[in-house]
Design a protein around this motif. Structure first.
Motif: not given
Length: 419
Positions: A327-336
């Motif tokens: 909802x805030x930053x999109x579908x990603x993916x996000x680096x972890x």
């Protein structure tokens, strides 16, 4: 259990809503899990055997029962991992409770785990135990016991049932009188998180498929709602510290509460510690307190973080990215990035009089007809081959694979270099 008390207080005001009954769970159940029914009473309860993994279902408003036939010479642990549908709405107080009860319905042990500060659906694990405790003779005899699993929190009649993964463990008694006091308090001061080159390592989708790692800096990418699992071998006398970093993703208009959840589980899957972070687009980190050195007598502590570090074996790190990130930053993916530090000199374990069940998640038991073996180490050609296999199937390519293999093999033979 996550420590975001403020977030939990806020999210506790939000009630769950109905979920879609046909949603597919994202959790990776053990491929050899036997499907068994949970029943409302004890008369038709299906027996569960130590060393086995089972799959079942948890209804909305009814406790389910399973039978345990226990001896008087070993401790028993029952792990219940509840898996709500991915699109289920949950509140801070929603969760799962598991109990071990004797034949007359007296509770030997009970544990409740709730979603706490996050509003994102994820696998949730609670563990109950039957210990051979002289102070509780009622639960120290051989006989029929029952594992009882139920939901806690707010439910609606049209909520969907949750899937369940059940695992049963048996710990043999010691051949010598056991220590009866908790260890002296040890420093919990955190060391500086590890730095160095990141190695790509994607986690498994459940406890059964958890990917083996050791000390190092490990990188993965997560999509909102995803949970991944890693396992870290800890010998007797060793301790673990872990930090998860969520990379920057541009400024957002609102903060995601509980955006990343990091939790640590013992070899019987009990939660030792958990932490979450709030995310506003800038890089953030969630760090667990270092565990105490693994020791048998840790079980007598009043702290979950201490008493859970009672076995040598595979400890699990679970990393969850909130579904609300979309909802805030999109579908990603996000680096972890996962930074894992393992410290301490490995020591000889206690004198057990038999083998654990199952054998492959606990540290070797010396002098009882063979070693149980850590899944990613412990010495010997077979263990080294098993470690190489774990690395080979982890999706690493090119020159990075060579570095990763050498790093994990080093963990396997216990020749760690602390930066």
């Amino acid at each position: 259990m996550c420590r975001g008390a403020v977030a939990a207080a806020v999210l506790g005001l939000w009630a769950p809503s109905a979920v879609a009954a046909d949603a597919e769970p994202s959790y990776g159940f053990a491929p050899d899990a036997r499907t068994v029914p949970g029943v409302a009473g004890t008369a038709q309860a299906v027996p569960l055997t130590a060393g086995r993994v089972y799959r079942s279902s948890l209804p909305v408003s009814e406790a389910v029962h399973y039978r345990l036939d226990l001896d008087a010479t070993s401790n028993a642990y029952v792990s219940a991992t509840a898996v709500p549908p991915p699109d289920a709405a949950v509140s801070a107080s929603d969760g799962v409770r598991v109990s071990v009860r004797d034949g007359e319905d007296h509770t030997c042990s009970s544990e409740t785990e709730t979603f706490g500060g996050g509003q994102s659906t994820r696998p949730l694990t609670a563990v109950a135990e039957r210990l051979l405790n002289r102070a509780r003779q009622r639960c120290a005899t051989a006989g029929t016991y029952y594992a009882v699993v139920e939901r806690v929190g707010t439910t609606a009649p049209d909520d969907a049932a949750w899937d369940l993964e059940l695992a049963v463990y048996s710990e043999p008694a010691l051949t010598r009188p056991e220590p009866t006091a908790a260890p002296e308090a040890r420093s919990t001061e955190s060391a500086t998180p590890l730095t160095g080159e990141e190695v790509r390592r994607d986690g498994g989708t459940g406890f059964a498929s958890a990917v083996g790692i050791g000390q190092g800096v490990w990188r993965t990418d997560l999509t909102p709602g995803q949970t991944v699992f890693y396992k870290v071998p800890l010998g007797w006398g060793e301790r673990l510290q872990a930090t998860a970093d969520l990379a920057a993703s541009g400024a957002g208009s609102r903060v995601v509460v509980g955006a990343l959840e990091l939790s640590l589980h013992s070899p019987v899957r009990a939660v030792l510690d958990g932490e979450n972070l709030n995310f506003d687009g800038r890089a953030r980190s969630a760090s667990l307190d270092p565990t105490p050195p693994v020791a048998y007598e840790n079980r007598y502590s009043s702290s979950d973080e201490v008493k859970g570090a009672r076995f040598g074996g595979s400890y699990y790190l679970a990393v969850h990215l909130s579904a609300r990130m979309t909802e805030r930053f999109g579908a990603g993916p996000f680096a972890v990035t996962l930074r894992v530090r393992v410290e301490g000199a490995e020591q000889a374990g206690p004198a057990y009089g038999g083998q654990f069940a199952p054998r492959d998640v606990f540290a070797p038991v010396a002098g009882v007809g063979g070693a149980s073996g850590l899944p990613s180490g412990g010495g010997g050609a077979d263990d080294d081959d098993r470690t190489m296999t774990i690395v080979a199937v982890s999706g690493i390519g090119g020159g990075t694979a060579i570095l990763a293999v050498l790093g994990v093999w080093t963990v396997a033979v216990r020749r760690r270099a602390v930066p």
